[in-house]
Design a protein around this motif. Structure first.
Motif, PDB file in Angstrom:
ATOM      1  N   GLY A 176       0.807  -1.208   0.000  1.00  0.00           N
ATOM      2  CA  GLY A 176       0.000   0.000   0.000  1.00  0.00           C
ATOM      3  C   GLY A 176       0.845   1.265   0.000  1.00  0.00           C
ATOM      4  N   VAL A 177       1.942   1.243   0.753  1.00  0.00           N
ATOM      5  CA  VAL A 177       2.833   2.404   0.793  1.00  0.00           C
ATOM      6  C   VAL A 177       3.489   2.613  -0.562  1.00  0.00           C
ATOM      7  N   GLU A 178       3.962   1.526  -1.177  1.00  0.00           N
ATOM      8  CA  GLU A 178       4.625   1.659  -2.478  1.00  0.00           C
ATOM      9  C   GLU A 178       3.645   2.136  -3.556  1.00  0.00           C
ATOM     10  N   GLU A 179       2.431   1.609  -3.540  1.00  0.00           N
ATOM     11  CA  GLU A 179       1.438   2.037  -4.522  1.00  0.00           C
ATOM     12  C   GLU A 179       1.152   3.539  -4.395  1.00  0.00           C
ATOM     13  N   ALA A 180       0.995   3.996  -3.159  1.00  0.00           N
ATOM     14  CA  ALA A 180       0.736   5.419  -2.940  1.00  0.00           C
ATOM     15  C   ALA A 180       1.936   6.253  -3.369  1.00  0.00           C
ATOM     16  N   ALA A 181       3.148   5.799  -3.047  1.00  0.00           N
ATOM     17  CA  ALA A 181       4.362   6.541  -3.391  1.00  0.00           C
ATOM     18  C   ALA A 181       4.503   6.704  -4.898  1.00  0.00           C
ATOM     19  N   ARG A 182       4.195   5.639  -5.638  1.00  0.00           N
ATOM     20  CA  ARG A 182       4.314   5.714  -7.102  1.00  0.00           C
ATOM     21  C   ARG A 182       3.288   6.683  -7.692  1.00  0.00           C
ATOM     22  N   ALA A 183       2.106   6.689  -7.113  1.00  0.00           N
ATOM     23  CA  ALA A 183       1.084   7.629  -7.591  1.00  0.00           C
ATOM     24  C   ALA A 183       1.497   9.072  -7.297  1.00  0.00           C
ATOM     25  N   TYR A 184       2.018   9.333  -6.127  1.00  0.00           N
ATOM     26  CA  TYR A 184       2.465  10.684  -5.771  1.00  0.00           C
ATOM     27  C   TYR A 184       3.653  11.113  -6.642  1.00  0.00           C
ATOM     28  N   ALA A 185       4.580  10.185  -6.879  1.00  0.00           N
ATOM     29  CA  ALA A 185       5.754  10.506  -7.697  1.00  0.00           C
ATOM     30  C   ALA A 185       5.332  10.880  -9.110  1.00  0.00           C
ATOM     31  N   GLN A 186       4.401  10.112  -9.654  1.00  0.00           N
ATOM     32  CA  GLN A 186       3.938  10.400 -11.014  1.00  0.00           C
ATOM     33  C   GLN A 186       3.247  11.768 -11.071  1.00  0.00           C
ATOM     34  N   GLU A 187       2.466  12.067 -10.065  1.00  0.00           N
ATOM     35  CA  GLU A 187       1.754  13.340 -10.016  1.00  0.00           C
ATOM     36  C   GLU A 187       2.714  14.529 -10.046  1.00  0.00           C
ATOM     37  N   HIS A 188       3.881  14.370  -9.453  1.00  0.00           N
ATOM     38  CA  HIS A 188       4.840  15.478  -9.354  1.00  0.00           C
ATOM     39  C   HIS A 188       5.986  15.371 -10.362  1.00  0.00           C
ATOM     40  N   GLY A 189       5.867  14.450 -11.327  1.00  0.00           N
ATOM     41  CA  GLY A 189       6.905  14.310 -12.344  1.00  0.00           C
ATOM     42  C   GLY A 189       8.230  13.809 -11.795  1.00  0.00           C
ATOM     43  N   VAL A 190       8.165  12.940 -10.788  1.00  0.00           N
ATOM     44  CA  VAL A 190       9.357  12.450 -10.094  1.00  0.00           C
ATOM     45  C   VAL A 190       9.495  10.941 -10.332  1.00  0.00           C
ATOM     46  N   ASP A 191      10.729  10.475 -10.509  1.00  0.00           N
ATOM     47  CA  ASP A 191      10.989   9.037 -10.652  1.00  0.00           C
ATOM     48  C   ASP A 191      11.130   8.395  -9.273  1.00  0.00           C
ATOM     49  N   LEU A 192      10.801   7.108  -9.190  1.00  0.00           N
ATOM     50  CA  LEU A 192      10.858   6.415  -7.906  1.00  0.00           C
ATOM     51  C   LEU A 192      11.446   5.020  -8.074  1.00  0.00           C
ATOM     52  N   ASP A 193      12.410   4.692  -7.220  1.00  0.00           N
ATOM     53  CA  ASP A 193      12.928   3.330  -7.091  1.00  0.00           C
ATOM     54  C   ASP A 193      12.688   2.875  -5.659  1.00  0.00           C
ATOM     55  N   VAL A 194      12.236   1.629  -5.502  1.00  0.00           N
ATOM     56  CA  VAL A 194      12.027   1.045  -4.175  1.00  0.00           C
ATOM     57  C   VAL A 194      12.880  -0.209  -4.061  1.00  0.00           C
ATOM     58  N   VAL A 195      13.702  -0.266  -3.038  1.00  0.00           N
ATOM     59  CA  VAL A 195      14.618  -1.390  -2.839  1.00  0.00           C
ATOM     60  C   VAL A 195      14.416  -1.966  -1.443  1.00  0.00           C
ATOM     61  N   ARG A 196      14.176  -3.268  -1.369  1.00  0.00           N
ATOM     62  CA  ARG A 196      14.116  -3.917  -0.052  1.00  0.00           C
ATOM     63  C   ARG A 196      15.541  -4.190   0.415  1.00  0.00           C
ATOM     64  N   GLU A 197      15.953  -3.559   1.492  1.00  0.00           N
ATOM     65  CA  GLU A 197      17.330  -3.702   1.961  1.00  0.00           C
ATOM     66  C   GLU A 197      17.505  -4.839   2.947  1.00  0.00           C
ATOM     67  N   SER A 198      16.482  -5.161   3.708  1.00  0.00           N
ATOM     68  CA  SER A 198      16.574  -6.289   4.624  1.00  0.00           C
ATOM     69  C   SER A 198      15.176  -6.781   4.947  1.00  0.00           C
ATOM     70  N   PHE A 199      15.100  -8.050   5.332  1.00  0.00           N
ATOM     71  CA  PHE A 199      13.802  -8.630   5.684  1.00  0.00           C
ATOM     72  C   PHE A 199      14.019  -9.823   6.606  1.00  0.00           C
ATOM     73  N   THR A 200      13.193  -9.914   7.644  1.00  0.00           N
ATOM     74  CA  THR A 200      13.224 -11.051   8.554  1.00  0.00           C
ATOM     75  C   THR A 200      11.805 -11.582   8.711  1.00  0.00           C
ATOM     76  N   PRO A 201      11.559 -12.837   8.334  1.00  0.00           N
ATOM     77  CA  PRO A 201      10.210 -13.393   8.489  1.00  0.00           C
ATOM     78  C   PRO A 201       9.867 -13.593   9.956  1.00  0.00           C
ATOM     79  N   VAL A 202       8.630 -13.953  10.231  1.00  0.00           N
ATOM     80  CA  VAL A 202       8.205 -14.187  11.608  1.00  0.00           C
ATOM     81  C   VAL A 202       9.104 -15.240  12.250  1.00  0.00           C
ATOM     82  N   VAL A 203       9.456 -15.008  13.497  1.00  0.00           N
ATOM     83  CA  VAL A 203      10.301 -15.945  14.242  1.00  0.00           C
ATOM     84  C   VAL A 203       9.488 -16.488  15.412  1.00  0.00           C
TER      85      VAL A 203
END
Length: 405
Positions: free
Chosen positions: A295-322
């Motif tokens: 949901g955050v990424e979808e909103a970010a891409r819509a906002y970026a497009q609205e303002h003529g801005v490019d967007l890259d999203v990179v997952r830097e780390s992830f830990t599943p449920v322990v």
């Protein structure tokens, strides 16, 4: 040496006079002082001291090569301007618990170990639990060598400057094979114990969590002469994305935080060309976490497009449920509940820990000590000394119970 005197010795190291918080970052001078403190505590007690290939420190009572060891400990590094308790409480309590076992003349049929895992917070190189990840094989040597701090210093360079051989980095299955159980004591990073009136609790699980980097790329320009209509300002979609993260987290019953930002060229009178923000998100289950981040990424891409801005999203780390080892968790509850009559609630946590990293390799469990404010990663982090001492006693009871003949 008492808990109080050890705590007082460690307290000034890496503390900022300006903020009152701690800046104990991996492989810095403050980190070296903490490591020297750990070594001194081990040697004062006549324990076998060693540093493993990944820079983690170990202190042993008994022969670690005998196997089935019971190990406790945590970490001594901090987040930027962090509190005194997150990490160090587990290490100080480990030495204090060992002292209590000796005072009891407790009979332990298994080796006991105390560990200080390096770079748990990830404050310098951007990845949490580096020491335990390397040991468990969850971080490759190549990935570790690519880690870089804000000044462009790589992890190997920092380690070498601090006197540790970075060429030795890598998985350490032989060391993990020595360990039959790992129990980490930690200050609670919430108010569950305060609300229930309990001094000590047992962890059930760590929520799935991760870090995502959002790069909004626009166009640098003059802040005073560029018409609003002509701007490609990446700060605008970033700001809207911060609000979107709060909204998505609230809807999913999760948490999401943009707590770090980098701006280029970072001038008061310049429209930014780049705004880079880091999202930290955690939830009780994987589906909720996926929903928030999507949901955050979808909103970010819509906002970026609205303002003529490019967007890259990179997952830097992830830990599943322990899910902590159920048998070990139940044994802790039995030892504390049946043998000592201590009431110990079982609770989940949204914070990551070395115990969570190791859980895929060895049986792990966690004890929490009450935090009356619920504040963590802040100079306001706190635990009363009586509660800390109760945690030491609970840890000693657990170690004795797990290591008894």
């Amino acid at each position: 040496m008492s808990f109080h005197s050890m705590w007082a010795e460690l307290l000034p190291i890496g503390r900022s006079s300006a903020s009152g918080g701690y800046r104990r970052f991996a492989w810095t001078a403050a980190d070296a002082e903490c490591r020297a403190w750990f070594q001194a505590q081990a040697e004062t007690r006549g324990l076998t001291y060693e540093v493993d290939r990944n820079g983690n420190q170990w202190a042993w009572l008994g022969d670690p090569g005998a196997g089935d060891a019971v190990v406790t400990g945590s970490h001594l590094d901090s987040v930027p301007d962090g509190g005194a308790f997150d990490g160090p409480l587990g290490v100080v309590s480990a030495f204090a618990a060992l002292d209590e076992l000796r005072d009891r003349n407790a009979r332990c049929a298994k080796p006991l170990g105390i560990v200080n895992f390096g770079d748990e917070e990830g404050a310098r190189f951007g990845l949490a639990c580096v020491g335990s990840r390397l040991t468990a094989g969850q971080l490759t040597v190549e990935q570790a060598h690519r880690l870089t701090d804000g000044d462009g210093v790589t992890l190997p360079q920092a380690m070498e400057t601090a006197g540790h051989d970075p060429d030795a980095l890598g998985p350490d299955p032989e060391r993990l094979a020595r360990i039959g159980a790992f129990v980490e004591l930690h200050v609670e990073q919430g108010r569950a114990l305060d609300l229930s009136g309990d001094r000590v609790g047992i962890a059930s699980a760590i929520w799935p969590h991760g870090r995502w980097r959002f790069d909004f790329r626009g166009e640098a320009n003059h802040a005073g002469t560029t018409r609003l209509a002509d701007r490609r300002d990446p700060m605008l979609p970033y700001a809207e994305t911060v609000l979107a993260a709060r909204r998505e987290a609230r809807l999913a019953g999760a948490v999401a935080t943009f707590g770090k930002i980098a701006v280029e060229p970072n001038g008061v009178n310049a429209i930014p060309s780049l705004v880079r923000g880091w999202l930290d998100s955690r939830a009780a289950d994987q589906e909720s976490l996926d929903t928030v981040v999507a949901g955050v990424e979808e909103a970010a891409r819509a906002y970026a497009q609205e303002h003529g801005v490019d967007l890259d999203v990179v997952r830097e780390s992830f830990t599943p449920v322990v899910e902590f080892d159920h048998a070990l968790r139940d044994e802790l509850a039995r030892i504390l509940g049946n043998d000592t009559d201590l009431k110990v609630p079982v609770l989940g946590t949204g914070a990551g820990h070395d115990a969570g990293i190791l859980s895929g390799s060895i049986p792990t469990a966690m004890l929490f000590v009450r935090n009356p404010t619920g504040v963590s990663h802040s100079p306001a982090e706190f635990a009363a000394e009586d509660d800390c001492v109760a945690g030491v006693t609970a840890l000693a009871d657990v170690l004795e119970g797990l290591a008894r003949p």
